[in-house]
Design a protein around this motif. Structure first.
Motif, PDB file in Angstrom:
ATOM      1  N   PHE A  41     -44.237   8.640   2.983  1.00 11.94           N
ATOM      2  CA  PHE A  41     -43.628   9.966   2.920  1.00 11.94           C
ATOM      3  C   PHE A  41     -44.633  10.943   3.523  1.00 11.94           C
ATOM      4  N   LEU A  50     -38.528  15.317   0.210  1.00  7.71           N
ATOM      5  CA  LEU A  50     -39.892  15.267  -0.316  1.00  7.71           C
ATOM      6  C   LEU A  50     -39.982  15.671  -1.786  1.00  7.71           C
ATOM      7  N   ALA A  55     -47.047  13.550  -0.522  1.00  2.73           N
ATOM      8  CA  ALA A  55     -46.785  13.345   0.912  1.00  2.73           C
ATOM      9  C   ALA A  55     -48.098  13.384   1.671  1.00  2.73           C
TER      10      ALA A  55
END
Ligand code: 47J
Length: 327
Positions: A41, A50, A55
């Motif tokens: 991600f 998200l 991330a």
């Protein structure tokens, strides 16, 4: 040098996550010995996708380099998948470090990954021939690390509802009992594949005619997916076990006493504890439970986390072999 990180089971032992540092950013990832892509991600994904996730932000990494024109697209046995573009960065797992590791940056992920907010992606640990990056196929972290590890190995120590360990470059003999039983791996499929053609239930007489007789060691699969002959043989010894089409597999009363399963791993019988084969209740009252051993109609069989919870496994990339011992 060697590297060692704790892994943590998600609720219900559905998957096991461990920290990976990419360009100085530490994220939790699903270590998967049944695939060969490292994807994350990242800040290219929409805020909706998200939401709740960690991330990776390549712009914040001083060592990130885009691989112009490179893309990936992967789909897994459970129907999930991801796709995107590719760069390289430095990856550190508990001290084992690789520079120039291909980091696959998802721009599209399937629903089950979006909802699994604790996971930032997968790190594939099968053979690099399965890597999906185009036009130039990339290597796995383990492949890239091999030459610099003290020993050409990584190990999986997965436990029920408790922290375990992934280790690169060393075999910690305090993590298992007795000698490791080593079996050669057939790398043709790109998986950690071995011969598995016999089983026994509760210490009974072994059956030695499992069709196909091949299996892979797959830390990224939750259950243990075996030939129908193994599943029928095992659950014939469990009172009240039925094939429950509604929930999509074998269920039994949660009060059932489950026998141990002995299963062939390259000529040595490994044990899967009966307790570990009681995977999870399917109803609110906890009356009916879903089996951790289920059938697969395709070969090879897939020995996932249910197998690993009873067995410490060493993956030797130096001589392409697997070492197994109870833990
Ligand atoms: C995401 C994912 C990984 C695996 C095992 N290789 N499955 C079945 N699903």
């Amino acid at each position: 040098g060697a590297g060692s990180v704790a892994n943590t089971p998600e609720a219900g032992d559905v998957e096991y996550l461990a920290p990976v540092t990419i360009g100085g950013q530490t994220v939790n990832m699903d270590f998967d010995s049944g695939s060969s892509d490292l994807w994350v991600f990242n800040t290219q994904l929409s805020l909706n996708t998200l939401s709740g996730h960690m991330a990776y932000n390549p712009a914040q990494s001083s060592t990130f380099q885009l691989l112009p024109g490179s893309t990936f697209s992967i789909s897994y046995g459970d129907g999930s998948g991801a796709a995107g573009n590719v760069g390289t960065d430095t990856v550190n797992i508990g001290g084992a470090t690789v520079t120039g590791q291909a980091i696959e940056l998802a721009t599209d992920v399937s629903t089950s990954f979006v909802t699994d907010t604790q996971s930032t992606g997968l790190i594939g640990l099968a053979f690099s021939k399965l890597n999906t990056v185009k036009p130039v196929q990339q290597k796995t972290f383990f492949d890239n690390a091999l030459a610099t590890l003290p020993e050409p190995v990584f190990t999986a120590d997965l436990r029920h509802n408790a922290a375990g360990t992934y280790e690169f470059g060393a075999i910690d003999s305090t993590k298992f009992s007795g000698p490791l039983a080593w079996t050669p791996v057939n790398t043709t499929s790109g998986f950690w594949q071995f011969t598995s053609q016999a089983f026994a239930v509760g210490g009974g007489a072994p059956s030695t005619s499992v069709p196909g007789g091949q299996a892979i060691a797959d830390t990224g699969t939750t259950l243990m997916l075996a030939d129908q002959s193994v599943v029928d043989g095992y659950y014939s010894q469990v009172q009240g076990a039925v094939n429950n089409a509604t929930v999509g597999g074998v269920t039994f009363p949660c009060s059932a006493t489950l026998p141990d399963l002995q299963i062939d791993v390259g000529g040595t019988m490994a044990t899967v504890r009966g307790d570990d084969i009681n995977f999870a209740p399917v109803d609110q009252t906890g009356t009916t439970c879903f089996g951790g051993l289920q059938a697969t109609t395709v070969q090879p069989q897939i020995y996932g986390d249910i197998f690993f919870k009873s067995n410490f496994v060493a993956f030797n990339g130096g001589n392409n072999s697997l070492g197994v011992a109870p833990h």
